[in-house]
Design a protein around this motif. Structure first.
Motif, short mmCIF file in Angstrom:
data_model
loop_
_atom_site.label_atom_id
_atom_site.label_comp_id
_atom_site.label_asym_id
_atom_site.label_seq_id
_atom_site.Cartn_x
_atom_site.Cartn_y
_atom_site.Cartn_z
N ALA A 234 -1.35 7.20 18.01
CA ALA A 234 -1.69 8.61 18.03
C ALA A 234 -0.68 9.37 17.20
CB ALA A 234 -1.71 9.14 19.46
N LYS A 235 -1.07 10.53 16.68
CA LYS A 235 -0.16 11.36 15.92
C LYS A 235 0.95 11.86 16.82
CE LYS A 235 -3.61 12.89 12.57
NZ LYS A 235 -4.29 14.05 11.98
N ALA A 236 2.08 12.22 16.14
CA ALA A 236 3.27 12.60 16.91
C ALA A 236 3.02 13.85 17.73
CB ALA A 236 4.46 12.83 15.97
N GLU A 237 2.15 14.76 17.19
CA GLU A 237 1.96 16.01 17.92
C GLU A 237 0.98 15.90 19.07
OE1 GLU A 237 -0.25 16.07 13.95
OE2 GLU A 237 1.76 15.68 14.69
N ARG B 149 7.99 12.24 20.12
CA ARG B 149 7.52 10.87 19.90
C ARG B 149 8.58 9.86 20.30
NH1 ARG B 149 4.42 7.60 20.70
NH2 ARG B 149 3.23 6.36 19.24
N LEU B 150 9.83 10.15 20.03
CA LEU B 150 10.91 9.24 20.40
C LEU B 150 10.98 9.07 21.92
CD1 LEU B 150 13.72 10.39 17.93
CD2 LEU B 150 12.50 8.21 17.89
N ARG C 37 14.90 -0.09 22.54
CA ARG C 37 15.44 0.94 23.44
C ARG C 37 16.77 1.46 22.94
NH1 ARG C 37 17.26 -0.24 27.98
NH2 ARG C 37 16.90 1.70 29.06
N ASP C 38 17.64 0.55 22.48
CA ASP C 38 18.93 0.99 21.96
C ASP C 38 18.75 1.85 20.70
OD1 ASP C 38 20.15 -0.40 23.98
OD2 ASP C 38 20.59 -2.18 22.77
N MET C 39 17.82 1.43 19.83
CA MET C 39 17.56 2.21 18.62
C MET C 39 17.01 3.59 18.96
SD MET C 39 15.96 -0.47 15.86
CE MET C 39 15.72 0.88 14.71
N LEU C 40 16.09 3.63 19.92
CA LEU C 40 15.49 4.91 20.30
C LEU C 40 16.53 5.82 20.93
CD1 LEU C 40 12.16 3.52 21.75
CD2 LEU C 40 12.36 5.06 19.81
N THR C 41 17.41 5.27 21.76
CA THR C 41 18.48 6.09 22.34
C THR C 41 19.38 6.64 21.25
OG1 THR C 41 18.45 4.78 24.39
CG2 THR C 41 20.42 6.09 23.95
N GLU D 118 7.98 -0.95 13.92
CA GLU D 118 7.72 -0.34 12.61
C GLU D 118 7.63 1.18 12.72
OE1 GLU D 118 4.16 -2.19 11.34
OE2 GLU D 118 5.06 -4.17 11.01
N LEU D 119 7.04 1.67 13.80
CA LEU D 119 6.95 3.12 14.01
C LEU D 119 8.34 3.73 14.19
CD1 LEU D 119 5.24 5.63 14.34
CD2 LEU D 119 4.95 5.05 16.75
N VAL D 120 9.21 3.03 14.91
CA VAL D 120 10.58 3.52 15.10
C VAL D 120 11.29 3.61 13.76
CG1 VAL D 120 12.83 2.97 16.10
CG2 VAL D 120 10.76 2.71 17.48
#
Length: 364
Positions: free
Chosen positions: A2-5, A217-218, A276-280, A197-199
Motif C-alpha cells: 500500500a502507499k505510504a499515505e 510507514r516506518l 527491526r534494528d534498521m527500522l529503529t 527492499e521497501l525499508v
C-alpha cells in the motif's frame, strides 16, 4: 504494498473459546469459520491419486489401503466432520480443540501414535492476516486443517505428481509432514525480503528528503516486524522440539531435513531482527533529520531577525517627527538634500556587514 499515505486498518483478532467450565476437548465452531471441504491425496512409491471434494466415506475406504495418505481439510465450520476425522485417525480431542480454537501459539505435542504441530503462515501480506495451520501425522497419515482457501503447498503437490524417482512418495508420512512444514516456513521469505527492499527504498528517500509519510510507514513496518518476531520465535522452538523427539514415527533421516527447516527459521528470525534494528535506526534518523531541518529554519529566521533589528531601529529613529528648525539637535538630517538615499545606503551597509560577520563566524 500500500502507499505510504494509506493507513491500513487491522481487523481485531478474537479467539473463539469454549464456555467456562466446558469439558476438555469440547469443539465449538467460530461463527465466521469457512465451510469445510476435504482433499484426499493417496500415495505409494509407484503411483498416486487425488480426490477433490472428498467425503468421509472416501477417507474410510482408503485410509488403510495406501502406504501414505494426506487429508487436507479447508474450513473449520463443520464440527461433526472434524470430530469424525479425529475418530478415524484417533486424534487426541485436546489437539482437535486447538484446531478449531485458532490463534494458538506455534507448538508441537506428541501423543502415543501421532504428533500434533501448530504453525502459522502469512495468509494476506497487505491485510497483515495470519492463518493457523494444524498438522497431524503418524506412521502412514498426514492430516492438515486450514482456516480458509489458499496455502503454500502447491510445490509439495507438484512433487507428489512428478514422475519417478519420487522421494516424497517413496518415504513415510513423517517426510510428507516435513515437506509441508518446510513449505510454510519458506513462504515467509518473499514477504520479508519485499519488506527489506521497501525499508531500503524508504532509507534512500529519507536521505534525499524526509517527510511525515515516511515516519508513518516506518512505524507500520516496525509493527509488522514485531508481529513476525512473535510468530517466528515460537515456530523455531516448535521445530527444535520436533527434532529433539524420540518417538518412533519420526525417523532419524527425517530429522536431518527438519534441521534444515530449523536453519531456515533461524535465517528468517535474523532477517526480521535486522529489519527491526534498521527500522529503529531509520526512525531515530528521521527524528534527527526533522529536528535538524527545524533547527535550520529557526537559525535562518533568527539571522533574518538579527539583520532587521538594527534596520528597524534606524528606521524608527529617523521616522520620529522632530522639527529641525526648533533646535539644531532636533534631527538635522531631515533637512539634508541626500538624507533619504544616505539613510538607505547606511542601512544596506549595516545589513551587509552583519551578513559578512555571520559568514565569518560560519553561522551562514
Amino acid at each position: 504494498m500500500a502507499k505510504a499515505e494509506t493507513i491500513k486498518k487491522r481487523a481485531p483478532v478474537t479467539a473463539r473459546r469454549p464456555p467456562v467450565g466446558a469439558s476438555p476437548g469440547t469443539l465449538i465452531a467460530d461463527p465466521a469459520a469457512r465451510r469445510s471441504e476435504l482433499r484426499l491425496t493417496l500415495m505409494s512409491p509407484d503411483k498416486f491419486e487425488t480426490i477433490e471434494n472428498a467425503s468421509i466415506d472416501d477417507v474410510n475406504a482408503h485410509c488403510h489401503a495406501w502406504p501414505v495418505i494426506w487429508l487436507d481439510c479447508t474450513g473449520l465450520a463443520n464440527i461433526p466432520l472434524i470430530e469424525e476425522i479425529g475418530r478415524i485417525f484417533s486424534l487426541h480431542p485436546l489437539a482437535l480443540e486447538d484446531v478449531v480454537n485458532t490463534g494458538q501459539r506455534p507448538k508441537v505435542d506428541f501423543f502415543e501414535d501421532h504428533a500434533f504441530v501448530v504453525v502459522r503462515m502469512i495468509d494476506d501480506v497487505t491485510a497483515h492476516r495470519y492463518e493457523q495451520i494444524a498438522v497431524f501425522f503418524g506412521r502412514n497419515f498426514v492430516v492438515t486443517f486450514q482456516e480458509r482457501e489458499g496455502d503454500p503447498f502447491d510445490p509439495v503437490r507438484k512433487r507428489i505428481e512428478s514422475s519417478m524417482p519420487n522421494r516424497l512418495r517413496a518415504r513415510d508420512a513423517d517426510y510428507l509432514a516435513y515437506a509441508l512444514i518446510d513449505a510454510i516456513v519458506d513462504s515467509y521469505f518473499p514477504p520479508i525480503e519485499t519488506a527489506g527492499e521497501l525499508v531500503d527504498s524508504i532509507e534512500d528517500q529519507m536521505l534525499r528528503a524526509a517527510d511525515k509519510h515516511q515516519m508513518r510507514r516506518l512505524h507500520e513496518l516496525r509493527r509488522d516486524a514485531n508481529v513476525l518476531k512473535g510468530v517466528l520465535w515460537p515456530m523455531r522452538d516448535a521445530l527444535a522440539t520436533l527434532i529433539r523427539n524420540d518417538v518412533s514415527y519420526v525417523k532419524p533421516e527425517t530429522k536431518i531435513f527438519l534441521n534444515d527447516t530449523l536453519d531456515h527459521s533461524l535465517r528468517l528470525i535474523e532477517l526480521v531482527e535486522t529489519q527491526r534494528d534498521m527500522l529503529t535506526g531509520l526512525i531515530e534518523m528521521h527524528v534527527s533529520l526533522s529536528q535538524a531541518r527545524t533547527s535550520d529554519v529557526i537559525s535562518y529566521l533568527t539571522i533574518v531577525s538579527v539583520i532587521f533589528i538594527p534596520l528597524t531601529f534606524l528606521a524608527g529613529v529617523w521616522g520620529m517627527n522632530f522639527d529641525p528648525e526648533t533646535s539644531p539637535w532636533n534631527m538635522p538630517e531631515l533637512k539634508a538634500q541626500y538624507g533619504y538615499p544616505a539613510a538607505l545606503v547606511f542601512m544596506a551597509v549595516v545589513a551587509l556587514g552583519l551578513v559578512a560577520f555571520f559568514r565569518w563566524k560560519k553561522w551562514l
